[in-house]
Motif scaffolding. Structure first.
Motif, PDB file in Angstrom:
ATOM      1  N   ARG A   1       0.819  -1.204   0.000  1.00 48.70           N
ATOM      2  CA  ARG A   1       0.000   0.000   0.000  1.00 48.70           C
ATOM      3  C   ARG A   1       0.858   1.260   0.000  1.00 48.70           C
ATOM      4  N   THR A   2       1.993   1.220   0.643  1.00 52.59           N
ATOM      5  CA  THR A   2       2.868   2.383   0.689  1.00 52.59           C
ATOM      6  C   THR A   2       3.369   2.749  -0.697  1.00 52.59           C
TER       7      THR A   2
ATOM      8  N   SER B   1       1.665   2.062  -3.565  1.00 52.15           N
ATOM      9  CA  SER B   1       0.579   1.984  -4.529  1.00 52.15           C
ATOM     10  C   SER B   1       0.449   3.266  -5.336  1.00 52.15           C
TER      11      SER B   1
ATOM     12  N   ASP C   1      -0.383  10.178  -0.471  1.00 53.35           N
ATOM     13  CA  ASP C   1       0.807   9.429  -0.875  1.00 53.35           C
ATOM     14  C   ASP C   1       1.870  10.347  -1.463  1.00 53.35           C
TER      15      ASP C   1
ATOM     16  N   GLN D   1       2.078   6.623   7.502  1.00 52.03           N
ATOM     17  CA  GLN D   1       1.426   6.125   6.288  1.00 52.03           C
ATOM     18  C   GLN D   1       0.651   4.845   6.603  1.00 52.03           C
ATOM     19  N   TRP D   2       1.260   3.950   7.342  1.00 50.34           N
ATOM     20  CA  TRP D   2       0.615   2.697   7.712  1.00 50.34           C
ATOM     21  C   TRP D   2      -0.630   2.963   8.559  1.00 50.34           C
TER      22      TRP D   2
ATOM     23  N   THR E   1      -3.478   4.594   6.423  1.00 52.53           N
ATOM     24  CA  THR E   1      -4.118   3.635   5.513  1.00 52.53           C
ATOM     25  C   THR E   1      -4.919   2.594   6.292  1.00 52.53           C
ATOM     26  N   ARG E   2      -4.428   2.194   7.439  1.00 54.13           N
ATOM     27  CA  ARG E   2      -5.166   1.240   8.289  1.00 54.13           C
ATOM     28  C   ARG E   2      -6.483   1.863   8.766  1.00 54.13           C
TER      29      ARG E   2
ATOM     30  N   SER F   1      -8.064   4.306   7.308  1.00 58.31           N
ATOM     31  CA  SER F   1      -8.957   4.550   6.172  1.00 58.31           C
ATOM     32  C   SER F   1      -9.675   3.278   5.744  1.00 58.31           C
TER      33      SER F   1
ATOM     34  N   GLU G   1     -11.167   7.585   5.191  1.00 58.48           N
ATOM     35  CA  GLU G   1     -10.896   7.335   3.773  1.00 58.48           C
ATOM     36  C   GLU G   1     -11.332   8.522   2.921  1.00 58.48           C
TER      37      GLU G   1
ATOM     38  N   LYS H   1      -8.619  10.318   0.649  1.00 54.44           N
ATOM     39  CA  LYS H   1      -8.728  10.053  -0.790  1.00 54.44           C
ATOM     40  C   LYS H   1      -9.882  10.836  -1.399  1.00 54.44           C
TER      41      LYS H   1
END
Length: 173
Positions: free
Chosen positions: A33-34, A36, A42, A78-79, A82-83, A85, A92, A96
């Motif tokens: 995911r990092t 992506s 990102d 970042q982790w 994303t977790r 989201s 999310e 995004k």
């Protein structure tokens, strides 16, 4: 100006190699995911990685340990984001952009194009890049969260992949 000392060059070489190895290792540990396709979040993290790497390489005031710790903080953030989201739709939506329908059943959605700052020429280019020659063969074009275009050809069936796309109600399905 052109050459300070051999120790400066040696430091840049050693720190550069070690910082690079540390960054690659941390990115591999953090998961796919990092790395992506990018959204705004990102991009910010990636620019920050570059800044930390440059500072670690070129600043005598920044130790290798500080640089590696900075990489670890960025990867950790970042982790976490994303977790979160994945677990919380509100996060999310904050991180995004929403995908947006730009064309449906051969009809261009002018308001959506204007809001997303996309031209009809770009839509036609997206259609051509997918191997289509006629706009009439297209069920929908979606501007995805990473800025890519998804071109969906007509099948005559329900287009369930569009259910989370802003403007999908225009499909009538």
């Amino acid at each position: 100006m052109f050459f300070d000392s051999g120790s400066t060059l040696l430091r840049t070489l050693v720190v550069g190699v070690l910082a690079y190895v540390a960054l690659v290792a941390l990115l591999r540990l953090s998961g796919k995911r990092t790395l992506s396709k990018w959204n705004a979040f990102d991009l910010v993290v990636t620019v920050a990685f570059g800044s930390v790497l440059a500072t670690s390489l070129l600043s005598r005031d920044t130790s290798l340990a500080q640089g590696v710790m900075s990489f670890a903080v960025l990867v950790g953030l970042q982790w976490c984001i994303t977790r979160l989201s994945v677990r919380f739709p509100t996060v999310e939506r904050w991180v995004k952009a929403e995908p947006r329908l730009l064309l449906v059943n051969g009809r261009v959605l002018e308001d959506a194009l204007r809001r997303e700052r996309v031209t009809e020429t770009e839509l036609r280019a997206a259609v051509r890049s997918q191997g289509f020659t006629a706009m009439e063969d297209i069920e929908a074009i979606v501007l995805e969260t990473d800025g890519a275009f998804s071109v969906i050809r007509q099948h005559g069936s329900t287009v369930s992949a569009l259910c989370d796309v802003k403007g999908h109600e225009a499909t009538g399905q």
